[in-house]
Design an enzyme around this catalytic site. Structure first.
Site, PDB file in Angstrom:
ATOM      1  N   GLY A   1     -31.533 -21.771  40.846  1.00  0.00           N
ATOM      2  CA  GLY A   1     -30.019 -21.320  40.823  1.00  0.00           C
ATOM      3  C   GLY A   1     -29.703 -20.663  39.874  1.00  0.00           C
ATOM      4  O   GLY A   1     -30.143 -20.507  38.873  1.00  0.00           O
TER       5      GLY A   1
ATOM      6  N   GLN B   1     -23.296 -17.799  33.652  1.00  0.00           N
ATOM      7  CA  GLN B   1     -24.590 -18.106  32.783  1.00  0.00           C
ATOM      8  C   GLN B   1     -25.115 -16.824  32.114  1.00  0.00           C
ATOM      9  O   GLN B   1     -25.876 -16.886  31.049  1.00  0.00           O
ATOM     10  CB  GLN B   1     -25.849 -18.973  33.463  1.00  0.00           C
ATOM     11  CG  GLN B   1     -25.219 -20.456  33.687  1.00  0.00           C
ATOM     12  CD  GLN B   1     -26.355 -20.963  34.681  1.00  0.00           C
ATOM     13  OE1 GLN B   1     -26.504 -20.755  35.918  1.00  0.00           O
ATOM     14  NE2 GLN B   1     -27.601 -21.615  34.006  1.00  0.00           N
TER      15      GLN B   1
ATOM     16  N   CYS C   1     -31.292 -27.039  33.688  1.00  0.00           N
ATOM     17  CA  CYS C   1     -30.329 -26.002  33.503  1.00  0.00           C
ATOM     18  C   CYS C   1     -30.919 -24.904  32.633  1.00  0.00           C
ATOM     19  O   CYS C   1     -31.511 -25.265  31.620  1.00  0.00           O
ATOM     20  CB  CYS C   1     -29.030 -26.594  32.840  1.00  0.00           C
ATOM     21  SG  CYS C   1     -27.852 -25.037  32.923  1.00  0.00           S
ATOM     22  N   LEU C   2     -31.033 -23.677  33.185  1.00  0.00           N
ATOM     23  CA  LEU C   2     -31.579 -22.442  32.632  1.00  0.00           C
ATOM     24  C   LEU C   2     -30.797 -22.537  31.037  1.00  0.00           C
ATOM     25  O   LEU C   2     -31.288 -21.829  30.295  1.00  0.00           O
ATOM     26  CB  LEU C   2     -31.501 -21.421  33.299  1.00  0.00           C
ATOM     27  CG  LEU C   2     -32.438 -21.464  34.692  1.00  0.00           C
ATOM     28  CD1 LEU C   2     -32.326 -20.361  35.514  1.00  0.00           C
ATOM     29  CD2 LEU C   2     -33.882 -21.638  34.351  1.00  0.00           C
TER      30      LEU C   2
ATOM     31  N   HIS D   1     -23.896 -28.219  40.993  1.00  0.00           N
ATOM     32  CA  HIS D   1     -24.285 -27.704  39.788  1.00  0.00           C
ATOM     33  C   HIS D   1     -23.708 -26.318  39.414  1.00  0.00           C
ATOM     34  O   HIS D   1     -23.261 -26.071  38.165  1.00  0.00           O
ATOM     35  CB  HIS D   1     -25.682 -27.936  39.474  1.00  0.00           C
ATOM     36  CG  HIS D   1     -26.300 -27.387  38.225  1.00  0.00           C
ATOM     37  ND1 HIS D   1     -26.910 -28.513  37.295  1.00  0.00           N
ATOM     38  CD2 HIS D   1     -26.208 -26.281  37.593  1.00  0.00           C
ATOM     39  CE1 HIS D   1     -27.415 -27.746  36.247  1.00  0.00           C
ATOM     40  NE2 HIS D   1     -27.091 -26.291  36.276  1.00  0.00           N
ATOM     41  N   GLU D   2     -23.935 -25.421  40.454  1.00  0.00           N
ATOM     42  CA  GLU D   2     -23.629 -24.006  40.076  1.00  0.00           C
ATOM     43  C   GLU D   2     -21.973 -23.748  40.150  1.00  0.00           C
ATOM     44  O   GLU D   2     -21.811 -23.200  39.492  1.00  0.00           O
ATOM     45  CB  GLU D   2     -24.275 -23.108  40.967  1.00  0.00           C
ATOM     46  CG  GLU D   2     -25.648 -23.048  41.012  1.00  0.00           C
ATOM     47  CD  GLU D   2     -26.533 -22.860  39.677  1.00  0.00           C
ATOM     48  OE1 GLU D   2     -25.962 -22.502  38.837  1.00  0.00           O
ATOM     49  OE2 GLU D   2     -27.877 -23.254  39.570  1.00  0.00           O
TER      50      GLU D   2
ATOM     51  N   HIS E   1     -20.635 -24.752  36.980  1.00  0.00           N
ATOM     52  CA  HIS E   1     -20.845 -23.464  35.922  1.00  0.00           C
ATOM     53  C   HIS E   1     -19.731 -22.601  36.092  1.00  0.00           C
ATOM     54  O   HIS E   1     -18.959 -22.151  35.049  1.00  0.00           O
ATOM     55  CB  HIS E   1     -21.921 -22.735  36.127  1.00  0.00           C
ATOM     56  CG  HIS E   1     -23.167 -23.388  35.602  1.00  0.00           C
ATOM     57  ND1 HIS E   1     -23.261 -23.585  34.119  1.00  0.00           N
ATOM     58  CD2 HIS E   1     -24.480 -23.624  35.974  1.00  0.00           C
ATOM     59  CE1 HIS E   1     -24.331 -24.152  33.784  1.00  0.00           C
ATOM     60  NE2 HIS E   1     -25.255 -24.057  35.011  1.00  0.00           N
TER      61      HIS E   1
HETATM   62  O1  K1U Z   1     -27.877 -23.697  36.917  1.00  0.00           O
HETATM   63  C1  K1U Z   1     -29.167 -23.514  36.433  1.00  0.00           C
HETATM   64  O2  K1U Z   1     -29.333 -23.147  35.149  1.00  0.00           O
HETATM   65  C2  K1U Z   1     -30.317 -23.506  37.446  1.00  0.00           C
HETATM   66  C3  K1U Z   1     -31.011 -24.691  37.519  1.00  0.00           C
HETATM   67  C4  K1U Z   1     -30.501 -25.400  38.946  1.00  0.00           C
HETATM   68  C5  K1U Z   1     -30.628 -26.691  39.148  1.00  0.00           C
HETATM   69  C6  K1U Z   1     -31.955 -27.414  39.130  1.00  0.00           C
HETATM   70  C7  K1U Z   1     -32.087 -28.847  39.365  1.00  0.00           C
HETATM   71  C8  K1U Z   1     -31.015 -29.602  39.757  1.00  0.00           C
HETATM   72  C9  K1U Z   1     -29.866 -28.768  39.631  1.00  0.00           C
HETATM   73  C10 K1U Z   1     -29.422 -27.593  39.250  1.00  0.00           C
HETATM   74  C11 K1U Z   1     -32.362 -24.315  37.512  1.00  0.00           C
HETATM   75  O3  K1U Z   1     -33.010 -23.900  38.273  1.00  0.00           O
HETATM   76  S1  K1U Z   1     -33.409 -25.557  36.265  1.00  0.00           S
HETATM   77  C12 K1U Z   1     -35.081 -24.955  36.618  1.00  0.00           C
HETATM   78  C13 K1U Z   1     -35.745 -25.624  37.765  1.00  0.00           C
HETATM   79  O4  K1U Z   1     -34.986 -26.695  38.291  1.00  0.00           O
HETATM   80  C14 K1U Z   1     -36.624 -25.133  38.719  1.00  0.00           C
HETATM   81  C15 K1U Z   1     -37.535 -24.289  38.080  1.00  0.00           C
HETATM   82  C16 K1U Z   1     -38.567 -23.611  38.836  1.00  0.00           C
HETATM   83  C17 K1U Z   1     -39.095 -24.402  39.960  1.00  0.00           C
HETATM   84  C18 K1U Z   1     -38.236 -25.452  40.324  1.00  0.00           C
HETATM   85  C19 K1U Z   1     -37.146 -25.945  39.834  1.00  0.00           C
HETATM   86 ZN    ZN Z   2     -27.176 -24.810  35.027  1.00  0.00          ZN
END
Ligand code: K1U
Ligand code: ZN
Length: 170
Positions: free
Chosen positions: A50, A55, A96-97, A138-139, A142
């Site tokens: 996401g 972000q 979260c990225l 979560h998004e 943000h």
């Molecule tokens: O909002 C963001 O920063 C994105 C975030 C979304 C998220 C992940 C997990 C729970 C709630 C929200 C991410 O994508 S973090 C990376 C991640 O979860 C992932 C990366 C690669 C493959 C699978 C998962």
């Molecule tokens: Zn996030």
């Protein structure tokens, strides 16, 4: 015509710009579609499931999500609204990225109903549970300037800030 890939820089906590409230999108035009395309490329490259416009320092209500394993199910959410949340909750270990290397449990509604506009400017509705429900909530946080670590204790938040400030200074 092939278009040039644009990866957008992702803001890292504790950057104050992550706490700005995003404004609604007035018209879904080519400018918005370009933002959506760049956000999707940035999310897939990260990699993530996401990304909210906040972000990438764009303070408009735009989100991209793809919880599929093969990048086959991109969801574009412009001006998204959660219209219903279940009383039942689920706990998920979120990442979260914008908070690299930090994962912790957050409790959110288990099921939700969502309304949003797609990249064609059409309003649509869907129901979500499991990881998709976690990711949408979560998004949308943000877009309201809220980062998932704000659900954690003050002690954890201050440890995370210290750790990420050190990493950014290195
Ligand atoms: O909002 C963001 O920063 C994105 C975030 C979304 C998220 C992940 C997990 C729970 C709630 C929200 C991410 O994508 S973090 C990376 C991640 O979860 C992932 C990366 C690669 C493959 C699978 C998962
Ligand atoms: Zn996030």
């Amino acid at each position: 015509m092939r278009s040039i890939m644009a990866l957008l820089p992702i803001l890292h906590y504790p950057d104050a710009r992550l706490h700005k409230k995003a404004k609604p999108v007035a018209v879904v035009d080519d400018r918005v579609r370009r933002i959506v395309r760049d956000m999707a490329e940035t999310m897939y490259a990260a990699p993530g499931i996401g990304l909210a416009a906040t972000q990438v320092d764009i303070h408009e209500r735009i989100v991209v999500i793809d919880v599929s394993e093969d990048h086959s199910d991109l969801l574009v959410l412009i001006n998204p609204v959660i219209t219903w949340k279940s009383e039942e909750t689920q706990v998920y270990e979120e990442g979260c990225l914008s908070v690299p290397g930090i994962y912790d449990e957050v409790k959110r509604a288990a099921r939700i109903k969502v309304e949003a506009t797609n990249e064609k400017g059409e309003r649509y509705e869907f129901e979500a549970d499991g990881l998709l429900a976690v990711c949408v909530q979560h998004e949308l946080d943000h877009l309201d300037g809220k980062v998932f670590v704000e659900y954690l204790s003050q002690l954890k938040q201050s440890r995370i800030k210290t750790k990420l400030r050190k990493l950014q200074a290195a």
